[in-house]
Design an enzyme around this catalytic site. Structure first.
Site: not given
Ligand code: GFB
Length: 314
Positions: A20, A113-115, A142, A146, A185
């Site tokens: 990973g 994780s910070s979540c 998740y 955690k 992400h």
């Molecule tokens: O990185 P992300 O998927 O995770 O999304 P989280 C962060 C922000 O980016 C959210 C926006 O507000 C999404 O709506 N975003 C904008 C996008 N465009 C995009 C895109 O194309 N793809 C994605 N993925 N996001 C995660 C948790 O939350 O953080 C996990 O779901 C984990 O459990 C991780 O803790 C570190 O920060 O929202």
């Protein structure tokens, strides 16, 4: 600084999740220590199988363990596969933590994780905010897994005196990240969207949600360095935040990536996709006070990640 320094020289150290993004960064970081790195492929060891994990630990008997194996993904993957995220993560961490204890591991670092923190936690989020409010619904599955991992480490410390600790990294990115737009992400997703729009001369890229959520990013190599530092220097009941202290809105992140890649199109929004938590900046002052700080700023990290993405896309 540390009250219980743990020396890595000559130790047999198992990196769970070595393929990973974080696990591979830990393996690269451990190459600078005189330790023996143990790893097991997926074919060799199914981490969700209790019998397989007990058997592997009984045979290999690591002195120390980095628990970086997990089912991970971005906001949409978390939201749409709750059973996988809860079940697989619970199984992996319970199996490894118990097997490490049964086979006498001296040290274990569990990666969270910070979540884990409440959706509306006071910012910057201190370690003490754990379990003080409702979780963010998109990733509560998740997060619960955690939190259980943190509690397992604390329980084995309390009941058995095991030196098992937990580290909570902020949003990570870096070498070997997942670029699948459905499960990734945000940072790797935007790198891909920008690069593909640039190549296709497309007029715009589309962000999920409103673009206003704030996130804190840390390069996986910095995270790995912090995890090794914590294994060496920290021994305690409470989990430790691992952040950069740098916060940016998703829209500004997209602009930064567009600028770094020379893409001049516009940014559109898809409000049908979730924003998740509005803000997630961790207070990493405990780690700073121990003497660790990150080395890779966000702009430099994005430059490097863009270059790596273009290299692998060729
Ligand atoms: O990185 P992300 O998927 O995770 O999304 P989280 C962060 C922000 O980016 C959210 C926006 O507000 C999404 O709506 N975003 C904008 C996008 N465009 C995009 C895109 O194309 N793809 C994605 N993925 N996001 C995660 C948790 O939350 O953080 C996990 O779901 C984990 O459990 C991780 O803790 C570190 O920060 O929202």
């Amino acid at each position: 600084m540390a009250d219980v320094p743990y020396r890595l020289a000559g130790k047999r150290i198992y990196v769970a999740g070595h393929r990973g993004m974080v696990g591979s960064a830990i393996v690269r970081r451990l190459a600078r220590e005189t330790c023996i790195v143990l790893r097991a492929s997926r074919a060799e060891l199914d981490l969700t199988s209790q019998a397989a994990v007990q058997g592997w630990f009984a045979e290999h008997r690591p002195d120390a363990v980095f628990l970086a194996a997990a089912k991970v993904g971005g906001i949409l993957a978390n939201d749409t596969m709750p059973a996988d995220f809860l079940y697989e993560n619970l199984m992996i961490e319970a199996n490894i933590i118990d097997a490490a204890h049964r086979t006498g591991a001296e040290k274990l670092v569990f990666l969270g994780s910070s979540c884990i923190y409440p959706k509306f936690a006071r910012q910057p989020i201190a370690e003490s905010a754990l379990l003080t409010g409702e979780l963010e619904p998109t990733n509560e599955w998740y997060a619960i897994a955690k939190i259980a991992g943190i509690k397992l480490c604390q329980a084995y410390r309390k009941q058995h005196g095991a030196d098992f600790i937990s580290a909570m990294p902020t949003n990570l990115y870096g070498t070997g990240d997942n670029y699948d737009l459905a499960t990734s992400h945000v940072l790797p997703a935007l790198i891909r969207k920008v690069q593909e729009a640039k190549a296709a001369r497309a007029p715009a890229i589309t962000l999920w949600g409103s673009g206003t959520p704030l996130r804190e990013f840390l390069h996986a190599d910095d995270c790995a360095d912090a995890l090794v530092f914590l294994m060496q220097h920290y021994s305690g009941h409470e989990h430790i935040n691992v952040g950069s202290g740098e916060e940016i809105s998703i829209r500004d992140l997209a602009l930064m990536i567009a600028q770094a890649s020379g893409y001049e199109g516009s940014i559109e929004l898809d409000p049908s996709k979730p924003d998740g938590t509005p803000r997630k900046l961790m207070d990493s002052s405990r780690l700073r006070a121990m003497g660790w700080k990150p080395q890779i700023g966000l702009e430099a990290g994005i430059e490097r990640t863009l270059a790596e993405f273009m290299e692998t896309a060729r």
